[in-house]
Write a protein that holds these residues in place. Structure first.
Motif, PDB file in Angstrom:
ATOM      1  N   ALA A   1       1.694   4.211  12.398  1.00 26.06           N
ATOM      2  CA  ALA A   1       2.404   3.559  13.763  1.00 26.06           C
ATOM      3  C   ALA A   1       3.628   2.616  13.579  1.00 26.06           C
ATOM      4  O   ALA A   1       4.529   2.862  14.403  1.00 26.06           O
ATOM      5  N   GLY A   2       3.443   1.837  12.253  1.00 29.59           N
ATOM      6  CA  GLY A   2       4.683   0.744  12.345  1.00 29.59           C
ATOM      7  C   GLY A   2       5.830   1.510  11.925  1.00 29.59           C
ATOM      8  O   GLY A   2       6.979   1.190  11.853  1.00 29.59           O
ATOM      9  N   SER A   3       5.787   2.653  11.343  1.00 26.59           N
ATOM     10  CA  SER A   3       7.055   3.407  10.748  1.00 26.59           C
ATOM     11  C   SER A   3       7.290   4.564  11.709  1.00 26.59           C
ATOM     12  O   SER A   3       8.022   5.439  11.512  1.00 26.59           O
ATOM     13  N   GLY A   4       6.717   4.409  12.908  1.00 26.57           N
ATOM     14  CA  GLY A   4       7.079   5.368  14.202  1.00 26.57           C
ATOM     15  C   GLY A   4       6.401   6.604  13.949  1.00 26.57           C
ATOM     16  O   GLY A   4       6.802   7.576  14.690  1.00 26.57           O
TER      17      GLY A   4
ATOM     18  N   GLY B   1       0.926  -1.208  -0.114  1.00 22.37           N
ATOM     19  CA  GLY B   1      -0.127  -0.019  -0.123  1.00 22.37           C
ATOM     20  C   GLY B   1       0.905   1.388  -0.118  1.00 22.37           C
ATOM     21  O   GLY B   1       2.150   1.081  -0.221  1.00 22.37           O
ATOM     22  N   LEU B   2       0.278   2.119   0.065  1.00 23.71           N
ATOM     23  CA  LEU B   2       0.815   3.638   0.079  1.00 23.71           C
ATOM     24  C   LEU B   2       1.880   3.824   1.361  1.00 23.71           C
ATOM     25  O   LEU B   2       1.481   3.535   2.440  1.00 23.71           O
ATOM     26  N   ASP B   3       2.826   4.038   1.080  1.00 30.70           N
ATOM     27  CA  ASP B   3       3.946   4.505   2.370  1.00 30.70           C
ATOM     28  C   ASP B   3       3.752   6.048   2.647  1.00 30.70           C
ATOM     29  O   ASP B   3       4.251   7.026   2.093  1.00 30.70           O
ATOM     30  N   LEU B   4       2.405   6.350   3.552  1.00 31.50           N
ATOM     31  CA  LEU B   4       2.491   7.452   3.840  1.00 31.50           C
ATOM     32  C   LEU B   4       3.272   8.153   4.502  1.00 31.50           C
ATOM     33  O   LEU B   4       3.568   9.398   4.426  1.00 31.50           O
ATOM     34  N   ALA B   5       4.059   7.335   5.458  1.00 29.79           N
ATOM     35  CA  ALA B   5       5.219   8.036   6.257  1.00 29.79           C
ATOM     36  C   ALA B   5       6.176   8.944   5.348  1.00 29.79           C
ATOM     37  O   ALA B   5       6.514   9.813   5.601  1.00 29.79           O
ATOM     38  N   ALA B   6       6.663   8.085   4.368  1.00 30.74           N
ATOM     39  CA  ALA B   6       7.468   8.531   3.378  1.00 30.74           C
ATOM     40  C   ALA B   6       7.045   9.869   2.784  1.00 30.74           C
ATOM     41  O   ALA B   6       7.746  10.979   2.488  1.00 30.74           O
ATOM     42  N   LEU B   7       5.623   9.581   2.367  1.00 33.68           N
ATOM     43  CA  LEU B   7       5.436  10.758   1.819  1.00 33.68           C
ATOM     44  C   LEU B   7       5.251  12.097   2.466  1.00 33.68           C
ATOM     45  O   LEU B   7       5.508  13.130   2.005  1.00 33.68           O
TER      46      LEU B   7
ATOM     47  N   GLN C   1       3.425   8.595  14.939  1.00 27.76           N
ATOM     48  CA  GLN C   1       2.239   8.493  15.820  1.00 27.76           C
ATOM     49  C   GLN C   1       0.972   9.767  15.493  1.00 27.76           C
ATOM     50  O   GLN C   1       1.374  10.653  15.374  1.00 27.76           O
ATOM     51  N   VAL C   2      -0.126   8.980  15.506  1.00 26.37           N
ATOM     52  CA  VAL C   2      -1.254  10.266  15.217  1.00 26.37           C
ATOM     53  C   VAL C   2      -1.948  10.306  16.325  1.00 26.37           C
ATOM     54  O   VAL C   2      -2.267   9.480  17.584  1.00 26.37           O
ATOM     55  N   PRO C   3      -2.209  11.782  16.980  1.00 35.51           N
ATOM     56  CA  PRO C   3      -1.946  13.011  16.243  1.00 35.51           C
ATOM     57  C   PRO C   3      -0.637  13.643  16.540  1.00 35.51           C
ATOM     58  O   PRO C   3      -0.336  14.969  15.951  1.00 35.51           O
ATOM     59  N   ARG C   4       0.179  12.894  17.452  1.00 34.01           N
ATOM     60  CA  ARG C   4       1.452  13.591  17.779  1.00 34.01           C
ATOM     61  C   ARG C   4       2.413  14.196  16.539  1.00 34.01           C
ATOM     62  O   ARG C   4       2.780  15.164  16.601  1.00 34.01           O
ATOM     63  N   ASP C   5       2.414  13.109  15.717  1.00 32.47           N
ATOM     64  CA  ASP C   5       3.555  13.451  14.493  1.00 32.47           C
ATOM     65  C   ASP C   5       2.654  13.684  13.156  1.00 32.47           C
ATOM     66  O   ASP C   5       3.355  14.555  12.324  1.00 32.47           O
ATOM     67  N   CYS C   6       1.536  13.473  13.277  1.00 34.49           N
ATOM     68  CA  CYS C   6       0.547  13.575  12.060  1.00 34.49           C
ATOM     69  C   CYS C   6      -0.899  13.702  12.389  1.00 34.49           C
ATOM     70  O   CYS C   6      -1.544  12.871  13.245  1.00 34.49           O
ATOM     71  N   SER C   7      -1.293  14.899  12.036  1.00 37.56           N
ATOM     72  CA  SER C   7      -2.979  14.811  12.311  1.00 37.56           C
ATOM     73  C   SER C   7      -3.665  14.218  11.110  1.00 37.56           C
ATOM     74  O   SER C   7      -3.390  14.618  10.024  1.00 37.56           O
ATOM     75  N   VAL C   8      -4.683  13.690  11.545  1.00 36.04           N
ATOM     76  CA  VAL C   8      -5.638  12.866  10.461  1.00 36.04           C
ATOM     77  C   VAL C   8      -7.109  13.277  10.593  1.00 36.04           C
ATOM     78  O   VAL C   8      -7.712  13.329  11.637  1.00 36.04           O
TER      79      VAL C   8
END
Length: 377
Positions: A295-298, A264-270, A300-307
């Protein structure tokens, strides 16, 4: 050369008046036209008082060798005619099932019999179901076609416009100027829903936003187009991009021949590549999967990325409950059923102008989006 409509209807009248009650399907075979066409003719002839219609049959106004028929009083009661209303929705579609249940509530309260048809995922699945429903005597149609692509949508326009019974589209808005443009419809305002998502994130200080969305439904295509329009015009959005939320989120095989089993999409990399701090994710299942991958890429929502999710069918059930745009799914069904009942009632104005109703989504705030903490220079 195609037979003129009035000539065909005169032939229908001649058959009905000579034989009495005749099945619509038998008329279609005899006239070598579709059942849908005959049903439309019968309805128009009945509206003009030239014959009577019932459960899949056409009857003469005056029974052969008998006294004149006395029409049953309608009194504005849509249940008086007795025929079923057909509900056609895609199989395994939890979003539209809520719409279906909203319609069901209204119809059952009005004493209307419901015939449910579940369309498989194959192309052109709705047409044979609608033709079967009409042949079985359905007098009204509520339908939410799957329309996985613009092509499949366009291919349905002709026959659906020719259904011959009152029809209301649910959560679908045909292309402007198409043959279905002048068909009753009730739909969520997905532009406004996308606007709610973007404005919520911008209000929290986010300036670089990603939309990861599907591309296999009218809702998905509207959300993608709306996001691009809104983000491009917003003075506070510095960077934005639109990507597919999963490889199987487009009609047919995924990009470059990939399948649903492809990564699937590597959202963390994007997010790192774009310097983005927030994402809008459509639909719910893809949103929950992408949050798990973050979360598997380290991340965390919402600390590192808001969704913000879009659909709100299961968004609240994740380990991190997701803030979500919530279209009024059940209300769409209720409003569509009420409009259809109005068309069937025979009351004043029932044959009035086409109605295209939009209902506004809401934003359900659950904490998966937070304000950016200012950094010290």
């Amino acid at each position: 050369m195609r037979e003129p409509v009035e000539v065909r209807r005169q032939r229908i009248l001649a058959v009905v008046e000579s034989r009495g009650a005749v099945k619509v399907s038998a008329l279609a075979d005899e006239l070598a036209v579709s059942v849908v066409t005959v049903r439309r003719d019968v309805e128009e002839l009945a509206r003009a008082g030239r014959l009577r219609r019932g459960h899949g049959v056409a009857r003469p106004v005056r029974d052969p060798a008998g006294p004149p028929a006395v029409p049953a009083p309608r009194g504005g009661d849509p249940a008086a005619d007795g025929g079923a209303v057909a509900l056609v929705v895609p199989e395994r579609h939890s979003y539209l099932y809520e719409t279906l249940h909203g319609a069901r509530t209204v119809l059952e309260e009005s004493g209307i019999r419901i015939a449910l048809y579940l369309a498989p995922q194959s192309a052109d699945a709705e047409r044979p179901l609608v033709e079967r429903a009409l042949a079985d005597g359905a007098r009204g149609l509520l339908i939410a076609p799957r329309w996985r692509s613009l092509l499949s949508e366009e291919l349905d326009y002709g026959w659906l416009a020719d259904a011959g019974v009152p029809t209301v589209l649910m959560e679908r808005r045909p292309r402007p100027g198409s043959t279905l443009h002048a068909l009753d419809s009730v739909c969520s305002d997905h532009w406004y829903g996308t606007h709610l998502a973007v404005e919520h994130l911008v209000s929290l200080g986010h300036r670089r936003i990603v939309l990861a969305a599907r591309d296999d439904s009218p809702t998905a295509r509207t959300v993608r187009a709306a996001f691009a329009e809104i983000a491009a015009a917003h003075p506070d959005v510095e960077d934005w991009t639109v990507v597919l939320s999963s490889p199987d989120s487009v009609p047919g095989p995924g990009p470059s021949g990939s399948s649903g089993d492809a990564p699937g999409l590597d959202l963390a990399a994007l997010l790192r590549e774009r310097g983005a701090t927030a994402a809008v994710l459509h639909g719910d299942v893809d949103a929950l999967m992408l949050v798990q991958r973050l979360a598997g890429s380290g991340v965390q929502v919402p600390r590192d990325c808001s969704v913000v999710a879009y659909d709100d069918v299961v968004a609240a059930l994740g380990s991190t409950p997701l803030t979500a745009v919530s279209p009024p799914r059940a209300e769409i069904g209720r409003a569509a059923a009420q409009l259809l009942l109005h068309r069937l009632s025979g009351a004043a104005g029932a044959l009035g102008p086409v109605r295209r109703t939009q209902v506004l989504p809401e934003l359900k705030v659950r904490g998966s989006a937070q304000a950016i903490t200012p950094t010290m220079d």
